[in-house]
Design an enzyme around this catalytic site. Structure first.
Site, PDB file in Angstrom:
ATOM      1  N   ASN A 295       0.873  -1.170   0.000  1.00  0.00           N
ATOM      2  CA  ASN A 295       0.000   0.000   0.000  1.00  0.00           C
ATOM      3  C   ASN A 295       0.913   1.224   0.000  1.00  0.00           C
ATOM      4  O   ASN A 295       1.465   1.578   1.035  1.00  0.00           O
ATOM      5  CB  ASN A 295      -0.893  -0.040   1.257  1.00  0.00           C
ATOM      6  CG  ASN A 295      -1.699   1.230   1.442  1.00  0.00           C
ATOM      7  OD1 ASN A 295      -1.775   2.065   0.543  1.00  0.00           O
ATOM      8  ND2 ASN A 295      -2.311   1.364   2.612  1.00  0.00           N
TER       9      ASN A 295
ATOM     10  N   LYS B  86       0.201   4.207  -0.249  1.00  0.00           N
ATOM     11  CA  LYS B  86      -0.435   5.407   0.336  1.00  0.00           C
ATOM     12  C   LYS B  86      -0.200   6.607  -0.594  1.00  0.00           C
ATOM     13  O   LYS B  86      -0.030   6.415  -1.791  1.00  0.00           O
ATOM     14  CB  LYS B  86       0.068   5.639   1.757  1.00  0.00           C
ATOM     15  CG  LYS B  86      -0.054   4.376   2.612  1.00  0.00           C
ATOM     16  CD  LYS B  86       0.000   4.618   4.076  1.00  0.00           C
ATOM     17  CE  LYS B  86      -0.149   3.291   4.804  1.00  0.00           C
ATOM     18  NZ  LYS B  86      -0.267   3.443   6.239  1.00  0.00           N
TER      19      LYS B  86
ATOM     20  N   GLU C 219      -5.779  -4.968  10.445  1.00  0.00           N
ATOM     21  CA  GLU C 219      -4.753  -3.951  10.680  1.00  0.00           C
ATOM     22  C   GLU C 219      -5.074  -3.202  11.966  1.00  0.00           C
ATOM     23  O   GLU C 219      -5.896  -2.270  11.963  1.00  0.00           O
ATOM     24  CB  GLU C 219      -4.725  -2.952   9.522  1.00  0.00           C
ATOM     25  CG  GLU C 219      -4.354  -3.552   8.192  1.00  0.00           C
ATOM     26  CD  GLU C 219      -3.742  -2.517   7.254  1.00  0.00           C
ATOM     27  OE1 GLU C 219      -2.600  -2.722   6.844  1.00  0.00           O
ATOM     28  OE2 GLU C 219      -4.391  -1.501   6.970  1.00  0.00           O
TER      29      GLU C 219
HETATM   30  P1  PGA Z   1       2.545   0.329   7.648  1.00  0.00           P
HETATM   31  O1  PGA Z   1       1.112   0.515   6.967  1.00  0.00           O
HETATM   32  O2  PGA Z   1       3.102  -0.973   7.123  1.00  0.00           O
HETATM   33  O3  PGA Z   1       3.342   1.524   7.197  1.00  0.00           O
HETATM   34  O4  PGA Z   1       2.324   0.277   9.114  1.00  0.00           O
HETATM   35  C1  PGA Z   1       0.234  -0.566   6.758  1.00  0.00           C
HETATM   36  C2  PGA Z   1      -1.052  -0.072   6.155  1.00  0.00           C
HETATM   37  O5  PGA Z   1      -1.502   1.024   6.518  1.00  0.00           O
HETATM   38  O6  PGA Z   1      -1.661  -0.744   5.307  1.00  0.00           O
END
Ligand code: PGA
Length: 253
Positions: free
Chosen positions: A9, A11, A167
């Site tokens: 992801n 983001k 999550e």
């Molecule tokens: P992170 O994010 O691995 O940076 O903690 C996971 C997510 O939000 O899907």
């Protein structure tokens, strides 16, 4: 036997140049990892870039969100059909950042899930509790509520065409990974809850763990019986980390 799946992801990160460099490095690094489906989920403007770069590779791609409505007068919206048009196989639905920052309710998440299915996409449905909810002992209740909203709208059988991602909000981007035992407990809760209504769906559905997964923590998490892979944020932007996480999901020969 369930396959493993690791989804990155990205983001709201990247640009044309950095994405191209990342993708060109990922293609050989992930090609192919037997028994593991590797996916990257990019911001909307870069889906065309993913389609161009990843077509014919072993890496699937997807989006991080979609509109809960069909095409029409929804300024700024991006429909499931548009994602399918760009070759997306997956779409993340109900990520905790969408829920907390953009105000997505369980109802909106349920509508988005249904839209994804209608267009033939595989929704990656995110559920998880905040630190406050964990501390007050309502982790299971929270996760059940989030799942039930989708099941009430689309039916339990539709989870056969979906992926669930557990999550814990307190683990996302914080560097605080849930321990394998903590994660496994919630994954088992989710699977058992589904099994109470549909054993076949419960047995087949992939349940990913997400929240500060790193190459160093991935193998132990993925070794747990109900953890079928990961949803990876920060570490998915680093070729070596993401490739190592995908390899860590490989079933023992
Ligand atoms: P992170 O994010 O691995 O940076 O903690 C996971 C997510 O939000 O899907």
């Amino acid at each position: 036997m369930r396959v493993k799946l690791v989804a990155g992801n990205w983001k709201m990160n990247g640009n044309l140049a950095s994405n191209q460099a990342l993708l060109q490095a990922l293609i050989p690094a992930l090609s192919p990892i037997a028994g593991v489906e590797c996916v990257v989920c990019a911001p909307f403007p870069y889906l065309f870039q993913l389609q161009q770069a990843l077509h014919g590779s072993s890496i699937a791609w997807g989006a991080q969100d979609l509109c809960q409505f069909d095409n029409g007068a929804y300024t700024g919206g991006v429909s499931a059909a548009m994602l399918a048009d760009f070759g997306c196989r997956y779409v993340i639905v109900g990520h905790s950042e969408r829920r907390s920052v953009f105000g997505e309710t369980d109802k909106i998440v349920a509508l988005k899930f249904a839209q994804a299915l209608k267009a033939g996409l595989t929704p990656i449905l995110c559920v998880g509790e905040t630190l406050g909810e964990r501390d007050s002992g309502v982790t299971e209740m929270t996760v059940a509520r989030q799942l039930d909203a989708v099941i009430a709208h689309s039916g339990v059988k539709t989870l056969a065409q979906a992926v669930i991602a557990y999550e814990p909000v307190w683990a996302i981007g914080t560097g605080k990974t849930a321990t394998p035992a903590q994660a496994q407990a919630v994954h088992a809760f989710i699977r058992n809850r589904l099994a109470a209504t549909d054993a076949a769906v419960a047995g087949g559905v992939l349940i990913l763990y997400g929240g500060s997964v790193k190459a160093a923590s991935a193998a132990q998490l993925f070794a747990m019986p109900d953890i079928d892979g990961g949803l990876i944020g920060g570490a998915s932007l680093i070729v070596g980390e993401f490739a190592a996480i995908c390899r860590a999901a490989q079933p023992a020969a």
